[in-house]
Design an enzyme around this catalytic site. Sequence first.
Site, PDB file in Angstrom:
ATOM      1  CG  HIS A 153      -2.052  -0.999   1.059  1.00 29.06           C
ATOM      2  ND1 HIS A 153      -3.287  -0.681   0.544  1.00 29.06           N
ATOM      3  CD2 HIS A 153      -2.097  -2.332   1.307  1.00 29.06           C
ATOM      4  CE1 HIS A 153      -4.048  -1.764   0.508  1.00 29.06           C
ATOM      5  NE2 HIS A 153      -3.353  -2.778   0.968  1.00 29.06           N
ATOM      6  CG  ASP A 361       0.203   9.346   0.143  1.00 34.63           C
ATOM      7  OD1 ASP A 361       0.161   8.220   0.661  1.00 34.63           O
ATOM      8  OD2 ASP A 361      -0.488  10.311   0.515  1.00 34.63           O
TER       9      ASP A 361
END
Length: 463
Positions: A153, A361
Amino acid sequence: MSRLIVISNRVSAGGGAQGGLAVALTSALREQGGIWFGWSGNRTDEFTGHINFQREDGVTTATVDLEDQDIEEYYNGYANRTLWPLFHYRIDLAEYERDFAGGYQRANERFADTVMPLIEAEDVVWVQDYHMFPLGAELRKRGLRNRIGFFLHIPWPPRRLLVTLPEARELVESLLEYDVIGFHTDEWLQSFCDYAREELGGTLSEDGVLEIGDRRVRLIACPIGIDAKDFAALAASDKARETYDLVRHSAVGRALIVGVDRLDYSKGLEERFLGYERFLTENPHERKEVVLLQIAPPSRASVESYQRIRNALEGLAGRINGEHAALDWVPIRYVNQGYSRDVLAGVYRASRIGLVTPLRDGMNLVAKEYVAAQNPDDPGVLILSRFAGAAEQMKDALLVNPHSAEEISDSIRQALAMPLAERKQRWKALMQGVQDQDVMWWRRRFTAALFAEQPPVLLRSVP
Ligand code: ADQ
């Protein structure tokens, strides 16, 4: 039909803070049948491997408690003080401690011991995220021959940063025991391949199979999405409307700029504040026409670097407000709190600009939520860091370099001046992508690769 065994650090069936991710995983589990296994989030004096089973919303969860030392070394240590900073390109913050590495390995062995008896012959296993890199290899050591997939992730760091991790080679080698590895973007996938090629002599075939020695692993780029329909509906809920009215009323006609992030150094909050300050300084006539609302609930508070960022931000917000505020106006409203999803949806909808500027991110779901919550007749403008995984899909946002205060300032000016027609046109394209590649699409895409008939692992040594 094969059951699905989902394994992740934390388990949150039925919604909760993970929102879309929990929704996607629980719906996969409901469809396939299976179990969601992970850490309960609780501590125990002595690890016994006792499993707490629960059934909620048609999904079975199985959780274990961990000892203090595991929590300290595995979770607070290796996961959050070593891997998280390194994988977000912050080797200045990464702590390399053998105790952390040892605790991480031990916790993963404990997870493997505990979950192994729950896995049946035809089950397919799906491991989530950086807390559990070695889990697949540990399951193989215990004789598991089933299909096992892994999804990351967070970003995968460039090779030249990864080589600073003392356990880099073991970590990557353990990943080769999975059948499928998923990344949010092609960029993270390529960084992984670069390491595998240069350090381990791997080769990547055109159809995305990495081959190293007798190992073959399928690599896929599979960007996670949100439950777009659900989020758009939330934005029209009573609670969201109420929040919308409250927030608009409190802005007294000024354009609201919103940031929503966990309080984390990867989210670029200091740089965002400085970019906003630059806008205030460079545009004195527009100063009192805007308000920045930054919502940032503290996270990982027991890790020192998180305490530091919290103090730094409070100081910065105080200084900027002190220098720029007037009797009737405060430039930054900084709120250290979490809100329910319907309240957030109302805040997003009330905001003329969504300012999403992480320094790095894996994906960033706030950018997608902001888009999904907009009023189609009067949508706001998304300003998005080009270093968020989401930027690969969301090209109609105003993409900025989050390190540049000038670019942030320029993009705020551009967003405020943007004509309605352009706002609508950009939003439509963004919304299309958010809807088409939603969280169900993500999980279908990953599980399709994982459940594929032809296992890419052709040669596997018998344990
Ligand atoms: P995160 O780093 O947590 O996730 P993000 O993708 O933005 O980052 O997800 C945050 C979630 O928390 C969003 O759903 C958001 O609404 C919610 N949230 C944030 N602030 C909140 C607040 N004040 N109140 C309530 N909810 C709040 C990691 C990776 C990301 C990746 C996701 C999913 O770091 O890059 O997108 O996993 O893979």
